[in-house]
Scaffold this motif. Structure first.
Motif, PDB file in Angstrom:
ATOM      1  N   UNK A  75       0.842  -1.208   0.000  1.00  0.00           N
ATOM      2  CA  UNK A  75       0.000   0.000   0.000  1.00  0.00           C
ATOM      3  C   UNK A  75       0.873   1.253   0.000  1.00  0.00           C
ATOM      4  N   UNK A 286      -2.475   5.630  -9.313  1.00  0.00           N
ATOM      5  CA  UNK A 286      -3.487   5.774  -8.256  1.00  0.00           C
ATOM      6  C   UNK A 286      -4.118   4.426  -7.908  1.00  0.00           C
ATOM      7  N   UNK A 287      -4.401   3.638  -8.940  1.00  0.00           N
ATOM      8  CA  UNK A 287      -5.062   2.354  -8.716  1.00  0.00           C
ATOM      9  C   UNK A 287      -4.079   1.328  -8.167  1.00  0.00           C
ATOM     10  N   UNK A 288      -2.903   1.269  -8.765  1.00  0.00           N
ATOM     11  CA  UNK A 288      -1.930   0.246  -8.376  1.00  0.00           C
ATOM     12  C   UNK A 288      -1.521   0.374  -6.914  1.00  0.00           C
ATOM     13  N   UNK A 290      -3.250   1.365  -4.507  1.00  0.00           N
ATOM     14  CA  UNK A 290      -4.431   1.204  -3.642  1.00  0.00           C
ATOM     15  C   UNK A 290      -5.042   2.539  -3.234  1.00  0.00           C
ATOM     16  N   UNK A 292      -7.028   4.680  -5.171  1.00  0.00           N
ATOM     17  CA  UNK A 292      -8.404   4.896  -5.614  1.00  0.00           C
ATOM     18  C   UNK A 292      -8.504   5.483  -7.005  1.00  0.00           C
ATOM     19  N   UNK A 293      -9.678   6.039  -7.298  1.00  0.00           N
ATOM     20  CA  UNK A 293      -9.998   6.542  -8.630  1.00  0.00           C
ATOM     21  C   UNK A 293     -10.354   8.019  -8.507  1.00  0.00           C
ATOM     22  N   UNK A 331     -11.402   2.774 -15.961  1.00  0.00           N
ATOM     23  CA  UNK A 331     -11.678   3.052 -14.544  1.00  0.00           C
ATOM     24  C   UNK A 331     -12.884   3.981 -14.393  1.00  0.00           C
ATOM     25  N   UNK A 333     -15.377   4.467 -16.606  1.00  0.00           N
ATOM     26  CA  UNK A 333     -16.606   3.784 -17.030  1.00  0.00           C
ATOM     27  C   UNK A 333     -17.039   2.759 -16.001  1.00  0.00           C
ATOM     28  N   UNK A 334     -16.048   2.085 -15.396  1.00  0.00           N
ATOM     29  CA  UNK A 334     -16.373   1.029 -14.424  1.00  0.00           C
ATOM     30  C   UNK A 334     -17.086   1.613 -13.217  1.00  0.00           C
TER      31      UNK A 334
ATOM     32  N   UNK B 292     -19.254  -2.307 -15.057  1.00  0.00           N
ATOM     33  CA  UNK B 292     -18.812  -2.230 -13.666  1.00  0.00           C
ATOM     34  C   UNK B 292     -17.656  -3.146 -13.333  1.00  0.00           C
ATOM     35  N   UNK B 293     -17.478  -3.390 -12.050  1.00  0.00           N
ATOM     36  CA  UNK B 293     -16.343  -4.160 -11.531  1.00  0.00           C
ATOM     37  C   UNK B 293     -16.886  -5.347 -10.750  1.00  0.00           C
ATOM     38  N   UNK B 326      -3.263  -6.911 -15.573  1.00  0.00           N
ATOM     39  CA  UNK B 326      -3.044  -5.570 -15.012  1.00  0.00           C
ATOM     40  C   UNK B 326      -4.383  -4.934 -14.625  1.00  0.00           C
ATOM     41  N   UNK B 330      -5.561  -3.632 -10.980  1.00  0.00           N
ATOM     42  CA  UNK B 330      -5.758  -2.206 -10.712  1.00  0.00           C
ATOM     43  C   UNK B 330      -7.219  -1.909 -10.381  1.00  0.00           C
ATOM     44  N   UNK B 331      -8.161  -2.553 -11.057  1.00  0.00           N
ATOM     45  CA  UNK B 331      -9.574  -2.287 -10.763  1.00  0.00           C
ATOM     46  C   UNK B 331      -9.925  -2.716  -9.338  1.00  0.00           C
ATOM     47  N   UNK B 333      -7.817  -3.091  -6.734  1.00  0.00           N
ATOM     48  CA  UNK B 333      -7.131  -2.241  -5.759  1.00  0.00           C
ATOM     49  C   UNK B 333      -7.783  -0.862  -5.698  1.00  0.00           C
ATOM     50  N   UNK B 334      -8.209  -0.365  -6.875  1.00  0.00           N
ATOM     51  CA  UNK B 334      -8.799   0.975  -6.919  1.00  0.00           C
ATOM     52  C   UNK B 334     -10.086   1.034  -6.110  1.00  0.00           C
ATOM     53  N   UNK B 335     -10.908  -0.014  -6.187  1.00  0.00           N
ATOM     54  CA  UNK B 335     -12.184   0.062  -5.459  1.00  0.00           C
ATOM     55  C   UNK B 335     -12.119  -0.498  -4.047  1.00  0.00           C
ATOM     56  N   UNK B 337      -9.114  -0.860  -2.187  1.00  0.00           N
ATOM     57  CA  UNK B 337      -7.976  -0.385  -1.406  1.00  0.00           C
ATOM     58  C   UNK B 337      -7.195  -1.536  -0.814  1.00  0.00           C
ATOM     59  N   UNK B 338      -6.697  -1.311   0.393  1.00  0.00           N
ATOM     60  CA  UNK B 338      -5.804  -2.297   0.999  1.00  0.00           C
ATOM     61  C   UNK B 338      -6.496  -3.612   1.329  1.00  0.00           C
ATOM     62  N   UNK B 340      -8.066  -5.323  -0.739  1.00  0.00           N
ATOM     63  CA  UNK B 340      -7.945  -6.222  -1.890  1.00  0.00           C
ATOM     64  C   UNK B 340      -6.731  -7.110  -1.682  1.00  0.00           C
ATOM     65  N   UNK B 342      -5.299  -8.869  -3.962  1.00  0.00           N
ATOM     66  CA  UNK B 342      -4.810  -9.276  -5.274  1.00  0.00           C
ATOM     67  C   UNK B 342      -3.345  -8.875  -5.496  1.00  0.00           C
TER      68      UNK B 342
END
Lengths: 452, 452
Positions: A75, A286-288, A290, A292-293, A331, A333-334, B292-293, B326, B330-331, B333-335, B337-338, B340, B342
């Motif tokens: 993180x 930002x995503x990698x 942790x 966010x978006x 990201x 769109x998701x 979505x995710x 990838x 990233x998706x 982790x982005x939603x 956070x820690x 996740x 993955x």
């Protein structure tokens, strides 16, 4: 000189099938449908390819290239702590080599303009060597509570003077980057604001990247607060969100580039829009990490100036702006579904014109238009993954990879073509050999640390 | 035969630096640190590269390759309507060519196993031509309220018989894919469930991909409901979520692969885990089409069998499993956070062993282990974007691109190396030339439609 391809994408207007770009003295003089079939020594026909404006990478740390992939699956807080430790391992010469490798990767990836944030100052040397356009923001850190403002300023001025001397006759400008509000004390920030305003330096600041940053500044809590506490470094919470603090400190204006701004609200979007503050949006980093978006769709709907940035290869891990475009779109769109307004065309604009506007360089670069500098790249459509190509925007965003770039040109000079860097005076293999020594030492340190 | 590289990634155990894979009669007999420096005719040393298990793509529609990038920036419902229209343009021969191009791209991208869902049946021909392993799921559509069960079944049986004849002596199996619960009527689903169970066919169903699908099935609302209504096709809402309907219909078991499952809850995760139902997770397609995710982190935490899938190139737009890994990371982790879980290692497992397990093929493929088929690919680390490589997992997930693949092998046979397809009996340039005609016709149709 005439450059031809199946597609020319001026960005400033609709794509041109069977198009050509006419370049004279480093400047674009015409962008048009190809005029007949005349060949000749001054005609370069790339055939199955797209000619597009050179990509504008609004945030990188080229100097960190030698640490690509050295810090994974951590993180943000743990990641940045490890990064600070690893940075201690490199010597001045190693920083130069590391940065140069990054500049080579950028050129080979179709990037023509970079806003690079540098601690060591090495990026200017690397960008000039390779022929890149851009801006080098000299970083300032000042975390000690008793940091001395005039001493900090003198050190900065020395560095800026040295950088300024080396930029003469190059397409690289200088700026100042107070690192963040949690690594530069308020009184130093105040001094820097006065100084950069007086001297007319553009500014770059990392802001609202992680929740821990906001917890520290708003409430004196979170991992950064615990770390400062553990080290006996006093930290008085300022009771406000970093963007609000920057607003109060007079930092929000059109010469300021804020990086990340992941955790910001519609109220901050209004501040960005009304002050004309620019944002470097780094969706993959930002995503990698942790974090966010970021609210990109909201920023665009409100007319905020936004460019895309890869960030360093320690948090990405490549300088692939095509992947960055794809991530920006997917990201948004998701999370926002159909209310996201992010079309393929819009994100290609962000990676070119949007970045140039964010850096205040749109008069020179960012589109293929007569009068602008000939900053462009050529992307091959010959790969399996590009056939068929109905729509060049979709090809760039959803199929393209940096490895498809055939040629990169800055101000009419070819800086990359087919694996070669015409302006580079160093040997790439010697550079790589030197870097191998650095890598061995870093690996040893990682392994001693039990994490390699 | 011995394959050597700087890194061998068995997936079943830790990476081996300076490793080698020993292959005999198409089977892996040893995976080890390189044994001395002996070269020879039977030793292939790839040097700066990673040898990894062949990638397992658990969901594709290879036949749609000729439509890559033809439908962009549309939400799911509008996208699938346009797709149905465009599909009418292609003849049987064109479907074969389109599918073959997709199979070539897959092989060149390091994919060795594909679970392909096919309307036309063309994928079997293409996969066998190129030498891919996998499974072809024959799609069934039956949206008419008075669709006749026995007629539907006879048509399916004819198709399956034809497919079965062509699979003899190949590493491709046959399955059945009732398309979705909104395109196959409940009484037909019932018939298909009985039939596939009796005959022992594995099954693949698209489920819970879009909110409009759920709105139709739960409440008889949304865009699909409006469309059926507008066409005078009656549709009785079943009052339940698609996964709950599938559960009641007896579809959830270890021979069933559900695709997407974006809009599912922890209750559904429990159903998947307890029934051993497998999921094909397609993060890029889900995000790109505004759906979505999916709750991947939850699935993994609960032990659900999950593989990664690219989906078709109309919704992705390439068969790049590295990009898919990838995006998966990233998706999440982005939603999340820690929270996740993955890691880079975990997602490489999903793209190899996880996919093989989801398809019930893990005894043959998915890892580099003695006794398994020699299904592998070799990824070059020579590119700018791969230097340095501290960690092969990070390189695969965050730096690699499908274009870095040097060689792909299935069951000890090289199916792709350096731009060539050794098993292919057709001319690639003739194939491309034929496809150009198809593309021209599709472009014409798009342009007539005012959307090109």
């Amino acid at each position: 000189m005439i450059l031809r391809a199946d597609w020319v994408l001026p960005v400033a207007r609709d794509p041109i099938e069977e198009g050509e770009v006419v370049v004279h003295n480093g400047v674009i003089v015409d962008v048009r449908r190809r005029s007949g079939t005349r060949g000749g020594a001054d005609v370069l026909d790339f055939g199955e390819a797209i000619i597009l404006p050179g990509l504008v990478n609004t945030h990188a740390h080229l100097e960190l290239t030698a640490l690509r992939g050295a810090i994974e699956d951590l993180p943000f807080f743990e990641w940045i702590r490890r990064l600070v430790e690893l940075k201690k391992l490199l010597s001045e010469g190693e920083w130069r080599d590391s940065t140069l490798w990054g500049a080579l990767e950028a050129a080979a990836s179709g990037i023509t303009t970079i806003a690079d944030t540098t601690d060591t100052g090495a990026s200017l040397y690397a960008m000039v060597q390779v022929g890149l356009r851009g801006r080098v923001y000299q970083e300032v850190f000042a975390v000690e509570p008793d940091a001395d403002a005039s001493r900090t300023l003198r050190a900065l001025e020395d560095r800026l003077q040295w950088l300024r001397r080396s930029t003469q006759g190059t397409p690289v400008e200088i700026g100042v980057a107070p690192h963040t509000l949690y690594t530069v004390r308020p009184h130093i920030m105040q001094t820097l604001r006065q100084y950069t305003r007086e001297k007319g330096y553009p500014v770059c600041i990392h802001a609202a990247e992680s929740q821990d940053e906001i917890a520290l500044l708003e409430r004196g809590e979170g991992k950064f607060a615990q770390m400062y506490d553990g080290r006996g470094i006093p930290w008085q919470a300022q009771g406000k969100h970093p963007v609000d603090l920057l607003h109060e400190g007079g930092w929000l204006d059109e010469r300021t580039l804020l990086v990340h701004c992941v955790h910001t609200s519609p109220h901050h979007t209004e501040l960005f829009a009304s002050s004309r503050t620019a944002i470097a949006h780094c969706p993959q980093s930002n995503a990698k990490l942790y974090n966010g978006i970021a609210p990109l769709s909201d920023w665009l709907a409100q007319g905020v100036r936004v460019g895309l940035g890869t960030d360093s290869v320690v948090s990405n891990n490549s300088l692939d702006m095509f992947a960055e475009m794809r991530s920006a779109v997917t990201l948004q769109r998701a999370v926002h579904g159909e209310s996201s307004c992010l079309t393929t065309r819009r994100v290609v604009e962000l990676a070119t014109l949007g970045g140039a506007q964010a850096l205040g360089m749109a008069e020179r670069t960012g589109t293929l238009e007569p009068g602008k500098q000939a900053d462009l790249c050529v992307l091959s459509l010959a790969g399996w993954h590009h056939f068929p190509t109905y729509d060049p925007y979709a090809a760039l965003v959803f199929s393209a990879r940096a490895g498809d770039v055939l040629m990169t040109m800055v101000g009419g000079k070819t800086i990359y073509q087919h694996g070669e860097f015409p302006l580079l005076r160093e040997s790439v293999s010697a550079l790589r050999e030197r870097l191998r020594h650095t890598v061995r030492r870093v690996r040893q340190a990682l392994s001693d640390d039990g994490s390699g």
